[in-house]
Design a protein around this motif. Structure first.
Motif, PDB file in Angstrom:
ATOM      1  N   TYR A 242       0.828  -1.205   0.000  1.00  0.00           N
ATOM      2  CA  TYR A 242       0.000   0.000   0.000  1.00  0.00           C
ATOM      3  C   TYR A 242       0.865   1.259   0.000  1.00  0.00           C
ATOM      4  O   TYR A 242       0.589   2.213  -0.743  1.00  0.00           O
ATOM      5  CB  TYR A 242      -0.928  -0.007   1.214  1.00  0.00           C
ATOM      6  CG  TYR A 242      -1.734   1.261   1.374  1.00  0.00           C
ATOM      7  CD1 TYR A 242      -2.679   1.632   0.434  1.00  0.00           C
ATOM      8  CD2 TYR A 242      -1.518   2.102   2.468  1.00  0.00           C
ATOM      9  CE1 TYR A 242      -3.415   2.799   0.572  1.00  0.00           C
ATOM     10  CE2 TYR A 242      -2.256   3.271   2.622  1.00  0.00           C
ATOM     11  CZ  TYR A 242      -3.199   3.610   1.660  1.00  0.00           C
ATOM     12  OH  TYR A 242      -3.910   4.774   1.800  1.00  0.00           O
ATOM     13  N   TRP A 295      -2.611   0.102   8.082  1.00  0.00           N
ATOM     14  CA  TRP A 295      -2.840   1.048   6.989  1.00  0.00           C
ATOM     15  C   TRP A 295      -3.083   2.450   7.541  1.00  0.00           C
ATOM     16  O   TRP A 295      -2.700   3.444   6.920  1.00  0.00           O
ATOM     17  CB  TRP A 295      -4.045   0.598   6.162  1.00  0.00           C
ATOM     18  CG  TRP A 295      -3.795  -0.625   5.335  1.00  0.00           C
ATOM     19  CD1 TRP A 295      -2.947  -0.721   4.266  1.00  0.00           C
ATOM     20  CD2 TRP A 295      -4.362  -1.925   5.507  1.00  0.00           C
ATOM     21  NE1 TRP A 295      -2.971  -2.001   3.753  1.00  0.00           N
ATOM     22  CE2 TRP A 295      -3.833  -2.762   4.492  1.00  0.00           C
ATOM     23  CE3 TRP A 295      -5.278  -2.466   6.402  1.00  0.00           C
ATOM     24  CZ2 TRP A 295      -4.181  -4.101   4.361  1.00  0.00           C
ATOM     25  CZ3 TRP A 295      -5.635  -3.798   6.278  1.00  0.00           C
ATOM     26  CH2 TRP A 295      -5.084  -4.606   5.269  1.00  0.00           C
ATOM     27  N   ASP A 336      -6.508   0.529   0.169  1.00  0.00           N
ATOM     28  CA  ASP A 336      -5.572  -0.139   1.069  1.00  0.00           C
ATOM     29  C   ASP A 336      -5.729  -1.646   1.065  1.00  0.00           C
ATOM     30  O   ASP A 336      -4.999  -2.347   1.762  1.00  0.00           O
ATOM     31  CB  ASP A 336      -5.706   0.405   2.499  1.00  0.00           C
ATOM     32  CG  ASP A 336      -7.131   0.300   3.025  1.00  0.00           C
ATOM     33  OD1 ASP A 336      -7.920  -0.487   2.463  1.00  0.00           O
ATOM     34  OD2 ASP A 336      -7.448   0.983   4.011  1.00  0.00           O
TER      35      ASP A 336
END
Length: 337
Positions: A242, A295, A336
């Protein structure tokens, strides 16, 4: 004892882990003796120091940028030096210079006199007010933690951080930092005006007496140990991917780049951006008492990592777009999972 699953391998790591675990609130308490508000800026500076990165601090004059840096140096019991960057500043004023010295026997020799860069925390005040030749004197120190003078390399004291300030308002007589130098700063931390209540507290406090003394909570050796511990925090491959996709999506004219990036961005972030997103995420997780990067850690650090690495074009300015707007849109666009 561990932090949400992070198991130290020896007693020293356990000590550092406990120091970090209980240190966040203690640091805030000590900094509150001189600094009012600016919680986000303080948080980002702490993350960069725990991760071993340099910071660019952007803000208008009179917002206590210098005081903030000096106070953090005191909390960490680090040697602090300040250099006021001016148009006539020379590289030797930063790194040091050789002088001719005569010994008792009459023999003469060249001796290197170390400059203010030989410190732990170097505040480069208004770094954009000096020409590129002088700005470049910091590059080797920032990347390799050493200074080369007359063919001899001199190691800098560890830990070593450059915290540079720049004034975004008055641009007359300034020299924009080269992209290569900007990329060496982990974060671009924005210090903004305080809310009214905080400004009232600042004025009341600074006009009523001397500030309280800040207590040192860490040593330089502790910081080096924290750097090693931060790198041991585990991170899932999906989170790394990500961070890589987020940095790659900021580069115009690449496969898969969003159209708004092609329209509004001249230059995007390089691989250092993804590295700092993950390294900063590890430090943020550790400060939060967690042993894994999420994330949300990456998203929280996207703005300070990317805002000085994305160069917008005139079409973006004409459309009223800012770097902050583009980063926010990137976070909405890059998924994500």
């Amino acid at each position: 004892m561990n932090v949400a699953g992070l198991s130290p391998s020896d007693d020293e790591e356990l000590r550092i882990l406990e120091l970090v675990r209980g240190g966040r609130q203690r640091i805030r308490t000590e900094l509150a003796k001189t600094i009012v508000g600016q919680a986000e800026a303080v948080e980002q500076l702490l993350i960069s120091l725990f991760a071993g990165g340099h910071c660019l601090i952007t803000g208008a004059p009179g917002l206590a940028k210098t005081l903030l840096v000096k106070s953090i140096a005191q909390v960490f019991h680090l040697k602090f030096q300040r250099i006021q960057f001016t148009p006539d500043l020379m590289p030797a004023d930063i790194t040091g210079t050789e002088i001719l010295e005569q010994e008792d026997g009459g023999r003469r020799q060249m001796v290197f006199v170390k400059g203010p860069i030989f410190t732990n925390v170097l505040l480069a005040d208004e770094i954009n007010r000096t020409p590129p030749k002088t700005q470049a004197a910091l590059l080797e120190a920032m990347q390799e933690h050493q200074v080369t003078a007359a063919g001899t390399r001199y190691a800098l004291e560890e830990p070593f951080f450059v915290l540079a300030t720049q004034n975004p308002i008055e641009m007359e007589g300034t020299y924009p930092l080269p992209e290569a130098q900007l990329d060496r700063f982990m974060f671009n931390v924005v210090v903004d005006y305080l809310p009214e209540d905080d400004e009232v507290a600042v004025v009341a406090r600074t006009t009523s007496g001397a500030p309280e003394q800040i207590e040192a909570l860490f040593t330089g050796h502790d910081i080096e140990q924290i750097h090693a511990l931060v790198r041991k925090v585990p991170v899932a491959e999906d989170v790394v991917r990500y961070a890589v996709r987020l940095a790659a999506a900021s580069r115009p004219q690449q496969p898969g780049t969003p159209q708004f990036i092609n329209d509004w961005v001249s230059w995007g972030a390089g691989i250092r951006a993804a590295q700092y997103l993950i390294l900063g995420g590890k430090a943020r997780a550790l400060l939060s008492g967690r042993a894994n990067v999420t994330w949300d850690d990456v998203k929280a650090l996207a703005a300070p990592v990317l805002r000085h690495r994305i160069l917008i074009n005139y079409r973006a300015e004409a459309a009223g777009q800012t770097v902050e707007n583009i980063i926010a849109r990137l976070l909405e666009t890059v998924k994500d999972a």
